[in-house]
Design a protein around this motif. Structure first.
Motif, mmCIF file in Angstrom:
data_model
loop_
_atom_site.group_PDB
_atom_site.id
_atom_site.type_symbol
_atom_site.label_atom_id
_atom_site.label_comp_id
_atom_site.label_asym_id
_atom_site.label_seq_id
_atom_site.Cartn_x
_atom_site.Cartn_y
_atom_site.Cartn_z
ATOM 1 N N VAL A 84 1.103 -1.064 -0.342
ATOM 2 C CA VAL A 84 -0.563 0.326 -0.101
ATOM 3 C C VAL A 84 0.822 1.124 -0.016
ATOM 4 O O VAL A 84 0.840 2.396 -0.755
ATOM 5 C CB VAL A 84 -1.113 -0.059 1.484
ATOM 6 N N GLY A 85 2.068 1.409 1.087
ATOM 7 C CA GLY A 85 2.707 2.200 0.990
ATOM 8 C C GLY A 85 3.317 2.956 -0.724
ATOM 9 O O GLY A 85 3.267 3.561 -0.816
ATOM 10 N N TYR A 99 2.888 2.846 11.412
ATOM 11 C CA TYR A 99 1.984 3.648 11.785
ATOM 12 C C TYR A 99 1.669 4.962 10.933
ATOM 13 O O TYR A 99 0.653 5.694 11.380
ATOM 14 C CB TYR A 99 2.560 4.373 13.242
ATOM 15 N N SER A 100 2.425 5.509 10.925
ATOM 16 C CA SER A 100 2.805 6.935 9.999
ATOM 17 C C SER A 100 1.507 6.532 8.583
ATOM 18 O O SER A 100 -0.226 7.168 8.133
ATOM 19 C CB SER A 100 3.339 7.128 9.909
ATOM 20 N N LEU A 101 1.293 5.353 7.651
ATOM 21 C CA LEU A 101 0.509 4.851 6.986
ATOM 22 C C LEU A 101 -0.558 4.963 8.049
ATOM 23 O O LEU A 101 -1.723 5.155 6.640
ATOM 24 C CB LEU A 101 1.309 3.874 6.421
ATOM 25 N N VAL A 102 -0.843 3.782 8.294
ATOM 26 C CA VAL A 102 -2.438 3.688 9.384
ATOM 27 C C VAL A 102 -2.935 5.267 9.637
ATOM 28 O O VAL A 102 -3.755 5.152 8.576
ATOM 29 C CB VAL A 102 -2.187 2.520 9.968
ATOM 30 N N GLU A 103 -1.763 6.113 9.958
ATOM 31 C CA GLU A 103 -2.990 7.364 10.436
ATOM 32 C C GLU A 103 -3.173 8.249 8.968
ATOM 33 O O GLU A 103 -3.965 8.269 8.982
ATOM 34 C CB GLU A 103 -1.751 8.127 11.038
ATOM 35 N N TYR A 104 -2.109 8.021 7.951
ATOM 36 C CA TYR A 104 -2.779 8.931 6.626
ATOM 37 C C TYR A 104 -4.006 8.409 6.390
ATOM 38 O O TYR A 104 -4.901 8.600 5.750
ATOM 39 C CB TYR A 104 -1.748 8.042 6.079
ATOM 40 N N LEU A 105 -4.651 7.179 6.321
ATOM 41 C CA LEU A 105 -5.109 6.210 5.436
ATOM 42 C C LEU A 105 -6.465 6.476 6.042
ATOM 43 O O LEU A 105 -7.298 6.754 5.756
ATOM 44 C CB LEU A 105 -4.770 4.704 5.002
ATOM 45 N N LEU A 114 -8.639 1.631 11.461
ATOM 46 C CA LEU A 114 -8.184 1.105 11.066
ATOM 47 C C LEU A 114 -6.682 1.912 12.358
ATOM 48 O O LEU A 114 -5.881 0.756 11.967
ATOM 49 C CB LEU A 114 -7.278 2.385 10.051
ATOM 50 N N ILE A 115 -6.869 2.869 13.068
ATOM 51 C CA ILE A 115 -5.347 2.934 13.673
ATOM 52 C C ILE A 115 -5.891 1.991 14.916
ATOM 53 O O ILE A 115 -5.196 1.068 15.793
ATOM 54 C CB ILE A 115 -6.282 4.125 14.538
ATOM 55 N N ILE A 116 -7.287 1.666 15.472
ATOM 56 C CA ILE A 116 -7.632 0.720 16.169
ATOM 57 C C ILE A 116 -7.113 -0.571 16.500
ATOM 58 O O ILE A 116 -6.667 -1.062 16.720
ATOM 59 C CB ILE A 116 -8.952 1.100 17.004
ATOM 60 N N SER A 117 -7.386 -0.775 15.126
ATOM 61 C CA SER A 117 -7.260 -2.116 14.507
ATOM 62 C C SER A 117 -5.719 -2.791 14.294
ATOM 63 O O SER A 117 -4.559 -3.224 14.567
ATOM 64 C CB SER A 117 -7.801 -2.847 13.424
#
Length: 163
Positions: A84-85, A99-105, A114-117
């Protein structure tokens, strides 16, 4: 799986690098292969690795090896996040990058789950949480990991944010 033989010197070097980098020999070889591929091939290969590691996690889970199952599940997620990145222009190589990718998404999709998961799924990763987990805790974390894997695969399938 097909057995592959390599020269002793190659294997010993991989073994030493494995200890030094705290990566499995398989991960080191995958990284070497990834370095030789173009972007589209790399994207597909990372997705294949993700599926294989998820299957490995399931196999180990059924055998009751929760620590190694958790590691395999984490690698499945990590490989998919790297794919994905690639599509969103982020290099995902460290925990902070994940973590940055999840925050972005989460920001782009408006889906904070998404962050919780991710926060729950990353606890399957022994490098950060080397203690054994009780089966209920493990299953809770796997549920979040699978949810995140599905969300990421859906984003890829829909080409949402990724093209």
């Amino acid at each position: 799986m097909k057995e592959v033989s390599v020269q002793d010197a190659v294997y010993l070097k991989l073994e030493a690098l494995s200890l030094q980098t705290r990566k499995s020999i398989s991960e080191l070889v995958a990284d070497l292969v990834l370095g030789l591929l173009g972007e589209e091939e790399k994207f597909s290969f990372l997705q294949e690795l993700s599926v294989e590691m998820e299957e490995e996690g399931e196999r180990l889970r059924k055998e009751g090896d929760l620590i190694n199952s958790g590691e395999a599940f984490w690698r499945s997620l990590s490989y998919l996040m790297r794919a994905v990145g690639l599509k969103v222009g982020l290099d995902v190589s460290s925990y902070q990058d994940h973590y940055s990718l999840v925050e972005y998404l989460a920001y782009k999709t408006g889906n904070n789950s998404l962050i919780i998961s991710f926060v729950n799924a990353e606890r399957l990763h022994g490098e950060f949480h080397p203690r054994p987990q009780n089966p209920e805790e493990f299953e809770f974390r796997v549920k979040h990991l699978k949810s995140l894997l599905n969300e990421l695969r859906n984003l890829i399938d829909r080409h949402n944010l990724l093209v």
